[in-house]
Design a protein around this motif. Sequence first.
Motif, PDB file in Angstrom:
ATOM      1  N   GLU A  20    -156.260  40.801  53.212  1.00 32.85           N
ATOM      2  CA  GLU A  20    -155.231  39.870  52.774  1.00 32.85           C
ATOM      3  C   GLU A  20    -153.919  40.563  52.434  1.00 32.85           C
ATOM      4  O   GLU A  20    -152.842  39.976  52.590  1.00 32.85           O
ATOM      5  N   ASP A  21    -154.004  41.809  51.959  1.00 33.86           N
ATOM      6  CA  ASP A  21    -152.801  42.556  51.574  1.00 33.86           C
ATOM      7  C   ASP A  21    -152.996  44.029  51.930  1.00 33.86           C
ATOM      8  O   ASP A  21    -153.362  44.836  51.084  1.00 33.86           O
ATOM      9  N   PRO A  22    -152.773  44.401  53.186  1.00 33.97           N
ATOM     10  CA  PRO A  22    -153.008  45.777  53.616  1.00 33.97           C
ATOM     11  C   PRO A  22    -152.269  46.835  52.786  1.00 33.97           C
ATOM     12  O   PRO A  22    -152.777  47.944  52.598  1.00 33.97           O
ATOM     13  N   GLU A  23    -151.108  46.476  52.252  1.00 32.80           N
ATOM     14  CA  GLU A  23    -150.327  47.460  51.499  1.00 32.80           C
ATOM     15  C   GLU A  23    -151.028  47.901  50.211  1.00 32.80           C
ATOM     16  O   GLU A  23    -150.663  48.912  49.611  1.00 32.80           O
ATOM     17  N   ILE A  24    -152.052  47.139  49.776  1.00 28.78           N
ATOM     18  CA  ILE A  24    -152.787  47.544  48.586  1.00 28.78           C
ATOM     19  C   ILE A  24    -153.462  48.893  48.798  1.00 28.78           C
ATOM     20  O   ILE A  24    -153.633  49.678  47.863  1.00 28.78           O
ATOM     21  N   VAL A  25    -153.819  49.188  50.043  1.00 28.37           N
ATOM     22  CA  VAL A  25    -154.447  50.474  50.373  1.00 28.37           C
ATOM     23  C   VAL A  25    -153.467  51.611  50.115  1.00 28.37           C
ATOM     24  O   VAL A  25    -153.813  52.629  49.499  1.00 28.37           O
ATOM     25  N   ALA A  26    -152.234  51.444  50.572  1.00 26.85           N
ATOM     26  CA  ALA A  26    -151.218  52.468  50.356  1.00 26.85           C
ATOM     27  C   ALA A  26    -150.880  52.612  48.881  1.00 26.85           C
ATOM     28  O   ALA A  26    -150.699  53.731  48.374  1.00 26.85           O
ATOM     29  N   GLU A  27    -150.811  51.491  48.178  1.00 26.28           N
ATOM     30  CA  GLU A  27    -150.455  51.513  46.752  1.00 26.28           C
ATOM     31  C   GLU A  27    -151.479  52.314  45.940  1.00 26.28           C
ATOM     32  O   GLU A  27    -151.120  53.161  45.122  1.00 26.28           O
ATOM     33  N   ILE A  28    -152.752  52.047  46.181  1.00 27.18           N
ATOM     34  CA  ILE A  28    -153.796  52.758  45.437  1.00 27.18           C
ATOM     35  C   ILE A  28    -153.872  54.210  45.879  1.00 27.18           C
ATOM     36  O   ILE A  28    -154.006  55.119  45.054  1.00 27.18           O
ATOM     37  N   SER A  29    -153.775  54.448  47.178  1.00 20.01           N
ATOM     38  CA  SER A  29    -153.907  55.804  47.706  1.00 20.01           C
ATOM     39  C   SER A  29    -152.777  56.708  47.245  1.00 20.01           C
ATOM     40  O   SER A  29    -152.973  57.922  47.075  1.00 20.01           O
ATOM     41  N   GLU A  30    -151.599  56.139  47.047  1.00 18.04           N
ATOM     42  CA  GLU A  30    -150.469  56.948  46.583  1.00 18.04           C
ATOM     43  C   GLU A  30    -150.731  57.488  45.189  1.00 18.04           C
ATOM     44  O   GLU A  30    -150.444  58.644  44.879  1.00 18.04           O
ATOM     45  N   ALA A  31    -151.328  56.651  44.329  1.00 14.82           N
ATOM     46  CA  ALA A  31    -151.616  57.075  42.961  1.00 14.82           C
ATOM     47  C   ALA A  31    -152.903  57.889  42.874  1.00 14.82           C
ATOM     48  O   ALA A  31    -153.019  58.799  42.049  1.00 14.82           O
ATOM     49  N   HIS A  32    -153.869  57.566  43.733  1.00 11.15           N
ATOM     50  CA  HIS A  32    -155.170  58.246  43.721  1.00 11.15           C
ATOM     51  C   HIS A  32    -155.571  58.584  45.156  1.00 11.15           C
ATOM     52  O   HIS A  32    -156.314  57.842  45.798  1.00 11.15           O
ATOM     53  N   PRO A  33    -155.052  59.703  45.685  1.00 13.72           N
ATOM     54  CA  PRO A  33    -155.362  60.069  47.070  1.00 13.72           C
ATOM     55  C   PRO A  33    -156.868  60.198  47.316  1.00 13.72           C
ATOM     56  O   PRO A  33    -157.623  60.598  46.437  1.00 13.72           O
ATOM     57  N   ASP A  34    -157.279  59.850  48.523  1.00 18.13           N
ATOM     58  CA  ASP A  34    -158.667  59.983  48.958  1.00 18.13           C
ATOM     59  C   ASP A  34    -159.609  59.116  48.137  1.00 18.13           C
ATOM     60  O   ASP A  34    -160.771  59.459  47.940  1.00 18.13           O
TER      61      ASP A  34
END
Length: 253
Positions: free
Chosen positions: A121-135
């Motif tokens: 529903e919101d693909p950018e949520i992946v980038a948002e979380i990954s930026e703060a917590h990689p991997d």
Amino acid sequence: MDTDANGGDGGLEEFEVIPAVDVQDGEVVQLVQGERGTEKTYGDPVEAARRWIDAGAETLHLVDLDGAFEGERENADAIDAMIDAVDVPTQLGGGIRTAEGAVDLLERGVDRVILGTAAVEDPEIVAEISEAHPDSVVVSLDAKDGEVVVEGWTEGAGISPVEAAERYADLGAAAILFTNVDVEGQLEGVATEPVRELVEATDIPVIASGGVATLADVRALADAGATAVVVGSALYEGNFTLEAAQNAAESVE
């Protein structure tokens, strides 16, 4: 899974067999093709988690099934109890619908969060979380008849697993968890071609799930290029041991 389990290219160093602890109404269950009413229960979640660690599990796959269906984490207490009780990395899915909720879980002690409906529903949520917590983000691509499905496997998303995997790799996903709903929970074997297609389409690890019934199925998924397999019913029903499954995977050249 934590970063210590990863090689320099972002993938698992060796194929891993990951036991599933799916929780519904506070109990461990396994569903057939993800359908409510088909569940078979297997007791207390903490006891199950400890059992798999004693058997040699290096990672646990935790799912709040009520959360997956209802969109809210209904089994938070049971999940928290498992996290407190184990000393291996955990990946958790089911009812995680916001970046804030995902970050809370990561800070609570979960090693990786699994996003399905939220990522679709919101693909950018992946980038948002990954930026703060990689991997830290595994995107769950559950497929039925070749289409990604969401909302507890009840609604089609109008996109193929390969198209979705390419999108989420670009957004920073650490891995793809691919569940073939067509064979999930039936103990009738796996379909390797969809897994192979995903592996060839993306540079990030593909974790396979669904339909594993025999050691030959484990070997087939390893041969298809998956970096890990999540196993539920076959382990709970005693089709094979966790040790035997890991040995079977290691026999694949």
